[in-house]
Design a protein around this motif. Sequence first.
Motif, PDB file in Angstrom:
ATOM      1  N   VAL A 324       0.836  -1.201   0.000  1.00  0.00           N
ATOM      2  CA  VAL A 324       0.000   0.000   0.000  1.00  0.00           C
ATOM      3  C   VAL A 324       0.866   1.245   0.000  1.00  0.00           C
ATOM      4  O   VAL A 324       0.591   2.223  -0.704  1.00  0.00           O
ATOM      5  N   ILE A 325       1.972   1.219   0.763  1.00  0.00           N
ATOM      6  CA  ILE A 325       2.800   2.417   0.915  1.00  0.00           C
ATOM      7  C   ILE A 325       3.813   2.556  -0.217  1.00  0.00           C
ATOM      8  O   ILE A 325       4.010   3.652  -0.755  1.00  0.00           O
ATOM      9  N   TYR A 326       4.435   1.431  -0.621  1.00  0.00           N
ATOM     10  CA  TYR A 326       5.557   1.509  -1.562  1.00  0.00           C
ATOM     11  C   TYR A 326       5.299   0.835  -2.904  1.00  0.00           C
ATOM     12  O   TYR A 326       6.219   0.726  -3.715  1.00  0.00           O
ATOM     13  N   GLY A 327       4.079   0.358  -3.135  1.00  0.00           N
ATOM     14  CA  GLY A 327       3.758  -0.205  -4.432  1.00  0.00           C
ATOM     15  C   GLY A 327       4.029  -1.706  -4.510  1.00  0.00           C
ATOM     16  O   GLY A 327       4.541  -2.326  -3.566  1.00  0.00           O
ATOM     17  N   PRO A 328       3.702  -2.307  -5.652  1.00  0.00           N
ATOM     18  CA  PRO A 328       3.776  -3.766  -5.793  1.00  0.00           C
ATOM     19  C   PRO A 328       5.185  -4.332  -5.754  1.00  0.00           C
ATOM     20  O   PRO A 328       5.357  -5.536  -5.543  1.00  0.00           O
ATOM     21  N   ASP A 329       6.209  -3.504  -5.972  1.00  0.00           N
ATOM     22  CA  ASP A 329       7.578  -4.020  -5.930  1.00  0.00           C
ATOM     23  C   ASP A 329       8.024  -4.339  -4.506  1.00  0.00           C
ATOM     24  O   ASP A 329       8.955  -5.128  -4.308  1.00  0.00           O
ATOM     25  N   ALA A 330       7.394  -3.705  -3.517  1.00  0.00           N
ATOM     26  CA  ALA A 330       7.691  -4.040  -2.129  1.00  0.00           C
ATOM     27  C   ALA A 330       7.007  -5.359  -1.789  1.00  0.00           C
ATOM     28  O   ALA A 330       6.009  -5.736  -2.398  1.00  0.00           O
ATOM     29  N   GLY A 331       7.557  -6.073  -0.825  1.00  0.00           N
ATOM     30  CA  GLY A 331       6.928  -7.335  -0.480  1.00  0.00           C
ATOM     31  C   GLY A 331       7.645  -8.058   0.624  1.00  0.00           C
ATOM     32  O   GLY A 331       8.540  -7.524   1.294  1.00  0.00           O
ATOM     33  N   LEU A 332       7.241  -9.305   0.805  1.00  0.00           N
ATOM     34  CA  LEU A 332       7.736 -10.116   1.910  1.00  0.00           C
ATOM     35  C   LEU A 332       7.903 -11.547   1.412  1.00  0.00           C
ATOM     36  O   LEU A 332       7.044 -12.067   0.694  1.00  0.00           O
ATOM     37  N   GLN A 333       9.020 -12.171   1.771  1.00  0.00           N
ATOM     38  CA  GLN A 333       9.322 -13.530   1.330  1.00  0.00           C
ATOM     39  C   GLN A 333       9.528 -14.426   2.541  1.00  0.00           C
ATOM     40  O   GLN A 333      10.286 -14.083   3.461  1.00  0.00           O
ATOM     41  N   VAL A 334       8.870 -15.574   2.551  1.00  0.00           N
ATOM     42  CA  VAL A 334       8.944 -16.529   3.661  1.00  0.00           C
ATOM     43  C   VAL A 334       9.741 -17.736   3.209  1.00  0.00           C
ATOM     44  O   VAL A 334       9.519 -18.274   2.114  1.00  0.00           O
ATOM     45  N   GLU A 335      10.684 -18.161   4.062  1.00  0.00           N
ATOM     46  CA  GLU A 335      11.521 -19.316   3.750  1.00  0.00           C
ATOM     47  C   GLU A 335      11.513 -20.289   4.921  1.00  0.00           C
ATOM     48  O   GLU A 335      12.425 -20.311   5.756  1.00  0.00           O
ATOM     49  N   PRO A 336      10.474 -21.124   5.029  1.00  0.00           N
ATOM     50  CA  PRO A 336      10.449 -22.112   6.119  1.00  0.00           C
ATOM     51  C   PRO A 336      11.395 -23.262   5.841  1.00  0.00           C
ATOM     52  O   PRO A 336      11.612 -23.652   4.696  1.00  0.00           O
ATOM     53  N   ALA A 337      11.975 -23.799   6.911  1.00  0.00           N
ATOM     54  CA  ALA A 337      12.861 -24.960   6.790  1.00  0.00           C
ATOM     55  C   ALA A 337      12.521 -25.937   7.908  1.00  0.00           C
ATOM     56  O   ALA A 337      11.617 -25.696   8.717  1.00  0.00           O
ATOM     57  N   ALA A 338      13.267 -27.046   7.961  1.00  0.00           N
ATOM     58  CA  ALA A 338      12.953 -28.098   8.930  1.00  0.00           C
ATOM     59  C   ALA A 338      13.085 -27.603  10.363  1.00  0.00           C
ATOM     60  O   ALA A 338      12.237 -27.886  11.215  1.00  0.00           O
ATOM     61  N   GLN A 339      14.125 -26.847  10.687  1.00  0.00           N
ATOM     62  CA  GLN A 339      14.354 -26.415  12.062  1.00  0.00           C
ATOM     63  C   GLN A 339      14.529 -24.906  12.175  1.00  0.00           C
ATOM     64  O   GLN A 339      15.023 -24.419  13.198  1.00  0.00           O
ATOM     65  N   SER A 340      14.162 -24.166  11.160  1.00  0.00           N
ATOM     66  CA  SER A 340      14.285 -22.707  11.214  1.00  0.00           C
ATOM     67  C   SER A 340      13.188 -22.072  10.370  1.00  0.00           C
ATOM     68  O   SER A 340      12.567 -22.734   9.531  1.00  0.00           O
ATOM     69  N   PHE A 341      12.985 -20.811  10.618  1.00  0.00           N
ATOM     70  CA  PHE A 341      11.976 -20.056   9.862  1.00  0.00           C
ATOM     71  C   PHE A 341      12.569 -18.683   9.577  1.00  0.00           C
ATOM     72  O   PHE A 341      13.023 -17.980  10.491  1.00  0.00           O
ATOM     73  N   ARG A 342      12.581 -18.319   8.301  1.00  0.00           N
ATOM     74  CA  ARG A 342      13.167 -17.037   7.902  1.00  0.00           C
ATOM     75  C   ARG A 342      12.140 -16.252   7.104  1.00  0.00           C
ATOM     76  O   ARG A 342      11.477 -16.802   6.217  1.00  0.00           O
ATOM     77  N   VAL A 343      12.024 -14.970   7.416  1.00  0.00           N
ATOM     78  CA  VAL A 343      11.136 -14.091   6.664  1.00  0.00           C
ATOM     79  C   VAL A 343      11.904 -12.814   6.357  1.00  0.00           C
ATOM     80  O   VAL A 343      12.630 -12.286   7.213  1.00  0.00           O
ATOM     81  N   ALA A 344      11.794 -12.342   5.125  1.00  0.00           N
ATOM     82  CA  ALA A 344      12.525 -11.151   4.685  1.00  0.00           C
ATOM     83  C   ALA A 344      11.559 -10.196   4.005  1.00  0.00           C
ATOM     84  O   ALA A 344      10.667 -10.613   3.263  1.00  0.00           O
ATOM     85  N   LEU A 345      11.714  -8.915   4.297  1.00  0.00           N
ATOM     86  CA  LEU A 345      10.906  -7.895   3.638  1.00  0.00           C
ATOM     87  C   LEU A 345      11.828  -6.959   2.863  1.00  0.00           C
ATOM     88  O   LEU A 345      13.011  -6.820   3.172  1.00  0.00           O
ATOM     89  N   ARG A 346      11.256  -6.296   1.871  1.00  0.00           N
ATOM     90  CA  ARG A 346      12.025  -5.369   1.042  1.00  0.00           C
ATOM     91  C   ARG A 346      11.115  -4.223   0.608  1.00  0.00           C
ATOM     92  O   ARG A 346       9.914  -4.419   0.403  1.00  0.00           O
ATOM     93  N   TYR A 347      11.688  -3.056   0.467  1.00  0.00           N
ATOM     94  CA  TYR A 347      10.957  -1.900  -0.056  1.00  0.00           C
ATOM     95  C   TYR A 347      11.956  -0.834  -0.460  1.00  0.00           C
ATOM     96  O   TYR A 347      13.099  -0.823   0.018  1.00  0.00           O
ATOM     97  N   SER A 348      11.519   0.033  -1.347  1.00  0.00           N
ATOM     98  CA  SER A 348      12.363   1.146  -1.810  1.00  0.00           C
ATOM     99  C   SER A 348      11.743   2.456  -1.348  1.00  0.00           C
ATOM    100  O   SER A 348      10.640   2.800  -1.812  1.00  0.00           O
ATOM    101  N   PRO A 349      12.384   3.189  -0.430  1.00  0.00           N
ATOM    102  CA  PRO A 349      11.808   4.455   0.061  1.00  0.00           C
ATOM    103  C   PRO A 349      11.491   5.447  -1.041  1.00  0.00           C
ATOM    104  O   PRO A 349      10.558   6.238  -0.927  1.00  0.00           O
ATOM    105  N   GLY A 350      12.249   5.399  -2.142  1.00  0.00           N
ATOM    106  CA  GLY A 350      12.008   6.338  -3.235  1.00  0.00           C
ATOM    107  C   GLY A 350      10.738   6.077  -4.010  1.00  0.00           C
ATOM    108  O   GLY A 350      10.315   6.916  -4.801  1.00  0.00           O
ATOM    109  N   GLN A 351      10.105   4.925  -3.792  1.00  0.00           N
ATOM    110  CA  GLN A 351       8.871   4.572  -4.509  1.00  0.00           C
ATOM    111  C   GLN A 351       7.644   4.812  -3.644  1.00  0.00           C
ATOM    112  O   GLN A 351       6.610   4.175  -3.854  1.00  0.00           O
ATOM    113  N   LEU A 352       7.749   5.731  -2.684  1.00  0.00           N
ATOM    114  CA  LEU A 352       6.610   6.049  -1.818  1.00  0.00           C
ATOM    115  C   LEU A 352       5.430   6.512  -2.646  1.00  0.00           C
ATOM    116  O   LEU A 352       5.540   7.385  -3.497  1.00  0.00           O
ATOM    117  N   ARG A 353       4.247   5.947  -2.397  1.00  0.00           N
ATOM    118  CA  ARG A 353       3.061   6.258  -3.191  1.00  0.00           C
ATOM    119  C   ARG A 353       2.352   7.478  -2.622  1.00  0.00           C
ATOM    120  O   ARG A 353       2.432   7.772  -1.461  1.00  0.00           O
TER     121      ARG A 353
END
Length: 353
Positions: A324-353
């Motif tokens: 909503v704030i930074y457009g469709p290029d911003a997002g979140l990626q989930v990487e579940p594994a057997a004994q760990s859970f990783r989540v990463a987000l990304r956004y570009s401040p210059g693409q503020l809507r």
Amino acid sequence: MQSAQADREKETVAAELGEFFIPDLCASRPVLMMVLVAQLLVMVYALASSALPDFDWELLAICSLFVQWVVLASALLLCLSRGPLSRLSLVLATTISLSLIALVTAASSVLALTAFPWLTGETQGGWWVLRNLLVSLVIGGIILRYFFLQQQLLRQEQMELQSRLDSLRARIRPHFLFNTLNSIASLIMSRPESAEQAVEDLAELFRASLKESRGVTTVADELRLCELYLGIEQLRLGDRLHIDWQVDPTLLDEPMPSLVLQPLVENAVYHGIARLPEGGSIIVVLDREGETIRAMVENPVPPGIQNSGGNQMALTNVEQRLQVIYGPDAGLQVEPAAQSFRVALRYSPGQLR
């Protein structure tokens, strides 16, 4: 009297927020749009005034020079007058803007007649100047109307985005509150002093999380929110909770929406560390890739435990808020594994809507 003063204050605030219907005509984009529209009108006039086999290129050149001079001079005056005009009512600001355009057109026409008296052809000089004034007022009125409608559309889109953003923020807060209160409740009987400190930290947490959504927050603000939450959880979990901060110090002053990193850390505690008898370490990484800011949270999880619906709901809400704030290029990626859970987000401040 008070009502008039309140109206003036609202108009001043609107001007500070860039909500005045006339855009900043010192910027290149609106000036380019005005120049292109003016040149198209000149082309139409030149085509209508000359036969196609013998197109009058001299007429096109002279009209282009005159019209672009009027457009650029008017844009400069409106740019310099934008601050005072933004404090006036819509009707008065429009009237003064049209008057400035008419003034520039009249002065330019008189100067053109002085230098090139043959421009009027068979038309008397006074009528030629009056014709130019009428044309400039009609075109100026159309452009100002376009600016007004564009500003109204932009305001409506911003209100819709703000409403959606507030709704997504509201979904995160109850989950955040209940988990924190549960942590404090577990300390009341066994460690009342720690519980009292946790309540004070919770008050500071909610002052930050309930901050007006228009307020500017930074990476440092969001990290402070995470530290307060983790401090409360540290009282409950003790040595079972370890935090590995890997933060690029150059990012601390970069913008970051509130409550996008803290829910990821909260999920790492609630769905990971709290379910492990031996505890574990949460890794929090913030770095930059070009113009994109990246944040990653990784935590251990019990073997064979699937993430709950509440976890997925929080992650979905965070991703929706970023988009909503930074457009469709911003997002979140989930990487579940057997004994760990990783989540990463990304956004570009210059693409503020």
